[in-house]
Design a protein around this motif. Structure first.
Motif, PDB file in Angstrom:
ATOM      1  N   ASP A   7      65.770  40.592  77.205  1.00  0.00           N
ATOM      2  CA  ASP A   7      64.678  40.008  76.415  1.00  0.00           C
ATOM      3  C   ASP A   7      64.114  41.038  75.433  1.00  0.00           C
ATOM      4  N   GLU A   8      63.957  42.274  75.906  1.00  0.00           N
ATOM      5  CA  GLU A   8      63.350  43.312  75.066  1.00  0.00           C
ATOM      6  C   GLU A   8      64.227  43.611  73.851  1.00  0.00           C
ATOM      7  N   THR A   9      65.534  43.698  74.052  1.00  0.00           N
ATOM      8  CA  THR A   9      66.450  43.941  72.922  1.00  0.00           C
ATOM      9  C   THR A   9      66.371  42.809  71.911  1.00  0.00           C
ATOM     10  N   ALA A  38      60.142  34.788  83.110  1.00  0.00           N
ATOM     11  CA  ALA A  38      58.959  33.923  83.251  1.00  0.00           C
ATOM     12  C   ALA A  38      57.673  34.614  82.799  1.00  0.00           C
ATOM     13  N   ASP A  39      57.657  35.960  82.767  1.00  0.00           N
ATOM     14  CA  ASP A  39      56.462  36.683  82.337  1.00  0.00           C
ATOM     15  C   ASP A  39      56.052  36.312  80.921  1.00  0.00           C
ATOM     16  N   TYR A  40      57.021  35.865  80.114  1.00  0.00           N
ATOM     17  CA  TYR A  40      56.726  35.534  78.721  1.00  0.00           C
ATOM     18  C   TYR A  40      56.297  34.072  78.529  1.00  0.00           C
ATOM     19  N   ASP A  41      56.400  33.261  79.576  1.00  0.00           N
ATOM     20  CA  ASP A  41      56.190  31.814  79.419  1.00  0.00           C
ATOM     21  C   ASP A  41      54.892  31.455  78.719  1.00  0.00           C
ATOM     22  N   GLU A  42      53.785  32.044  79.182  1.00  0.00           N
ATOM     23  CA  GLU A  42      52.485  31.642  78.633  1.00  0.00           C
ATOM     24  C   GLU A  42      52.215  32.237  77.258  1.00  0.00           C
ATOM     25  N   GLY A 101      65.377  31.478  92.473  1.00  0.00           N
ATOM     26  CA  GLY A 101      65.157  32.312  91.287  1.00  0.00           C
ATOM     27  C   GLY A 101      64.210  31.637  90.305  1.00  0.00           C
ATOM     28  N   GLY A 102      64.286  32.067  89.048  1.00  0.00           N
ATOM     29  CA  GLY A 102      63.374  31.541  88.037  1.00  0.00           C
ATOM     30  C   GLY A 102      63.466  30.035  87.873  1.00  0.00           C
TER      31      GLY A 102
END
Length: 454
Positions: free
Chosen positions: A76-78, A102-106, A240-241
């Motif tokens: 995701d970071e790349t 999932a940390d980016y969902d909101e 998982g996610g």
């Protein structure tokens, strides 16, 4: 159209292959020499070995001439950094990033509003959960897609051997059932995709693709002897996610849910996050565990581990032990054509979901959504009919639509119209078009703005 793809993994490889078949100008970037070699050996596209987040590499790949950048690495970071760097060099290039965590969902909406270096975030896991939900609620469906904000449903079902329409031609459906048939866009028979006409007969084991208004879907399904049954009990194998997201959705819908997860730490986290779901620590492919959990009483079993073979084995085991419906997650594209041969037809794929989402942002014309079907043999697109495009202002039968394509729906204001050859598309209408893969470039030309020279 020039498109840069950062990431030569499964998604990057297959989206490059898909676009190369349509004669798009594609450049694939990856720092893994083996991945780049696989692309160059199999696809007629340009390749660049290097980091897609490097400004030097992006310039070498031609970012200044690119209309679209797709950042689809497994990081995701790349992907985020690649889009940011591309924005600094070429602000006019449209940038899409695949983001899975999932940390980016909101923060998706915040990215869209406040991060000008990213035009679109793609989270295939969210799309997979939506697909699973639709498959669970449409009986007999092999594939399900929503269009026109959910008012129109595109469904693929397998015709049972005992179905009353086996051996009946399309023109005879009303006489046989007393009901008006939904528009049948395509048949798949012996792996061959057929655009049917009135004289074509349906055969047992045909995969039938049809379009229906949502409020008429039950009636449409009943024509094919498919009847809606309530979903009360669901077993998820793999926490998982995707498994977590699905369980949370089922909780909201008051569906009794169990999750089997191998990792004990993950079990603890799931138990803390979920309110009602029963979390079990164990191996979903363990026959004794499935028997102890009364798998034969489950309405749906969904296998969502990160291991393809575990998902396949568990699905086959669950089917043999009496589960009513099985949905299997498969990520390796090479496995997809084999699934129906072994009796697993309800398949979801995060990678295929990512490709479907990407396609709608690549298509020329004002394409709202797009979905590839049946091993990418065809595509269903929803688009806005632009005032200056070739498709408006005359009967459909007079438009130069390829034989391998079909206008399957027109949405005008709040009305859904199943078109005939006499139907006229008006500017601003939303239209749903089914097309064979090889005819998509011609469909794009019809949808695009028609230039006038003075």
């Amino acid at each position: 159209m020039k498109i840069l793809i950062v990431g030569a993994g499964e998604v990057g490889f297959h989206i490059a292959s898909h676009l190369a078949r349509e004669n798009k100008d594609v450049v694939v970037i990856d720092k893994d020499p083996a991945a780049i070699r696989r692309v160059s050996d199999n696809i007629d596209v340009q390749v660049v070995n290097g980091s897609g987040s490097s400004p030097v590499i992006l310039k070498e790949a031609g970012i200044n001439e690119a209309e679209i950048l797709l950042a689809v690495t497994n990081s995701d970071e790349t992907n985020l950094v690649s889009c940011m760097v591309a924005s600094l060099i070429s602000p006019s290039t449209k940038k899409l990033a695949r983001i899975r965590h999932a940390d980016y969902d909101e923060y998706h909406e915040a990215f869209s509003e406040h991060a000008p270096h990213i035009d679109t975030l793609i989270n295939p896991d969210i799309e997979v959960v939506k697909t699973i939900d639709m498959l669970m609620n449409v009986p007999g469906a092999v594939e399900v897609s929503e269009f026109a904000d959910g008012r129109v449903i595109f469904v693929g079902i397998r015709l049972d051997k005992s179905a009353r329409l086996a051996g009946v031609s399309l023109s005879e459906i009303f006489d046989k059932t007393g009901k008006q048939s939904p528009l049948i866009a395509a048949l798949v028979r012996n792996e061959e995709l057929i655009i049917p006409r009135g004289h074509h007969k349906l055969e047992a084991e045909d995969l039938i693709y049809f379009i229906s208004e949502k409020d008429k879907l039950k009636d449409s399904l009943s024509i094919f002897d498919k009847h809606v049954e309530p979903i009360d009990r669901v077993l998820i194998v793999g926490g998982g996610g995707i498994g977590y997201r699905l369980a949370a959705l089922l909780e909201e819908n008051s569906v009794y849910t169990k999750i089997i997860e191998k990792n004990s730490d993950r079990c603890t986290k799931l138990a803390q996050k979920l309110n009602k779901a029963v979390v079990l620590h164990g191996d979903g492919s363990d026959q004794e565990l499935l028997k102890a959990e009364n798998i034969q009483d489950m309405d749906v079993v969904v296998t969502l581990t990160n291991d393809e073979e575990t998902n396949i084995i568990t699905s086959l085991l669950a089917k043999r032990m009496g589960a009513r419906k099985i949905i299997t997650k498969i990520s390796k594209f090479s496995y997809l054509p084999l699934m129906s041969m072994i009796g697993l037809e309800q398949i979801v794929s995060p990678r295929l979901s990512a490709i479907n989402t990407i396609l709608q942002h690549i298509r020329r014309g004002k394409v709202i959504s797009s979905r590839s079907i049946k091993d990418e043999q065809a595509e269903v697109m929803e688009a806005v009919a632009l005032e200056t495009s070739e498709i408006v202002g005359k009967p459909i039968k007079e438009i130069s639509i390829p034989k391998g394509a079909l206008v399957t729906g027109i949405i005008r204001n709040d009305a859904v119209i199943i078109p005939t050859g006499k139907s006229v598309i008006e500017p601003g209408d939303r239209i749903i078009i089914f097309s064979r893969r090889q005819d998509i470039p011609d469909i794009e030309k019809i949808l695009a703005v028609k230039l006038e020279y003075f």
